[in-house]
Design a protein around this motif. Structure first.
Motif, mmCIF file in Angstrom:
data_model
loop_
_atom_site.group_PDB
_atom_site.id
_atom_site.type_symbol
_atom_site.label_atom_id
_atom_site.label_comp_id
_atom_site.label_asym_id
_atom_site.label_seq_id
_atom_site.Cartn_x
_atom_site.Cartn_y
_atom_site.Cartn_z
ATOM 1 N N PRO A 63 0.638 -1.214 -0.118
ATOM 2 C CA PRO A 63 -0.010 0.183 0.103
ATOM 3 C C PRO A 63 0.796 1.174 -0.009
ATOM 4 N N TYR A 64 1.954 1.225 0.164
ATOM 5 C CA TYR A 64 3.071 2.309 0.538
ATOM 6 C C TYR A 64 4.574 1.745 0.040
ATOM 7 N N ASN A 65 5.103 2.682 -0.133
ATOM 8 C CA ASN A 65 6.748 2.253 -0.361
ATOM 9 C C ASN A 65 7.344 1.977 1.022
ATOM 10 N N ASN A 66 7.945 0.798 1.019
ATOM 11 C CA ASN A 66 8.426 0.136 2.126
ATOM 12 C C ASN A 66 9.668 -0.581 2.068
ATOM 13 N N VAL A 148 14.085 -0.891 -1.911
ATOM 14 C CA VAL A 148 12.779 -0.242 -1.633
ATOM 15 C C VAL A 148 11.662 -1.039 -2.583
ATOM 16 N N ARG A 149 10.640 -1.393 -1.992
ATOM 17 C CA ARG A 149 9.619 -1.935 -2.523
ATOM 18 C C ARG A 149 8.404 -0.929 -2.608
ATOM 19 N N LEU A 150 8.310 -0.698 -3.792
ATOM 20 C CA LEU A 150 7.215 0.261 -4.288
ATOM 21 C C LEU A 150 5.885 0.320 -4.166
ATOM 22 N N ALA A 151 5.037 1.054 -3.782
ATOM 23 C CA ALA A 151 3.704 0.945 -3.667
ATOM 24 C C ALA A 151 3.022 0.372 -4.923
#
Length: 244
Positions: A63-66, A148-151
């Motif tokens: 749901p968000y960059n995490n 970084v995993r993007l939304a």
């Protein structure tokens, strides 16, 4: 001696009066009418049922960059040839994001799954840094956007996640639950009835109450086997009828 002509039996190599499996399947198929009625069911009731409508994701996954790693979130503008140092000003946990701003020359401690601050776009793994109180020294070369995993990287809002006609599995239900979907529209399950015609059939529970010397009793082993096979093939309701 009169001439003897054997009657057809199950011991024959070929019984020309029997249908092949393919022929029998086709006859059954020709008599079937596809189910068109549907129902809305909760996820707890949906295992094994067939989707009447495709399921569309109402949200992005993630749901968000995490962060994909435990480490430190930083601004790609601060990346230099290793080694270089940044000031650690806070920490972000999964479910508890860092609320402040991250300025030039700063970073925050971040855990896997935690939201990336809006000012950051890169994460360095904790194994590749040296931390000394508030000073963090990076000992590896980095690229912007690393770790970084993007939304929406896995599923975007509006994506079809499960198509109509799919038989729902346990994994499917977990996916739907992760999207916040509590109910799905499925076809009404098939209802199958079969009948046992043995004249000396008795209920299973009664056989245990009978005297052990009782003979000519057939326990419902076939009923248990057939119903179990049907349940493994078709999700629905089953009626076992005693002809007596």
């Amino acid at each position: 001696m009169a001439e003897f002509t054997p009657q057809p039996s199950c011991a024959d190599d070929v019984d020309h009066n029997n249908l092949t499996v393919k022929q029998a399947s086709q006859r059954i198929h020709d008599l079937l009418s596809p189910i068109s009625s549907w129902q809305k069911v909760s996820l707890r009731q949906a295992l094994g049922q067939i989707l009447h409508q495709s399921v569309v994701s109402p949200r992005q996954v993630p749901p968000y960059n995490n962060s994909a790693m435990d480490g430190y979130a930083l601004r790609s503008a601060d990346i230099q040839n290793a080694p270089f140092s940044l000031t650690n000003i806070g920490v972000a946990f999964a479910g508890k994001p860092y609320q402040g701003r991250v300025e030039d020359g700063q970073c925050i401690r971040i855990m896997t799954g935690a939201k990336i601050p809006d000012d950051c776009d890169t994460v360095v793994m904790q194994e590749q840094v040296q931390s000394n109180e508030d000073m963090v020294t990076v000992h590896t070369d980095l690229k912007a956007g690393q770790n970084v995993r993007l939304a929406g990287e896995d599923i975007d809002s509006g994506d079809t996640v499960l198509p109509a006609g799919r038989r729902l599995t346990a994994a499917d239900l977990g996916l739907l639950a992760s999207l916040g979907i509590a109910e799905v529209v499925t076809y009404r399950p098939l209802r199958v009835a079969f009948f046992l015609l043995a004249m000396n059939y008795v209920a299973l529970v009664n056989t245990w109450l009978m005297d052990k010397s009782t003979t000519a009793i057939v326990t419902p082993s076939m009923a248990c086997s057939v119903s179990s096979i049907l349940m493994s093939l078709i999700w629905g309701s089953f009626l076992i009828t005693d002809p007596h």
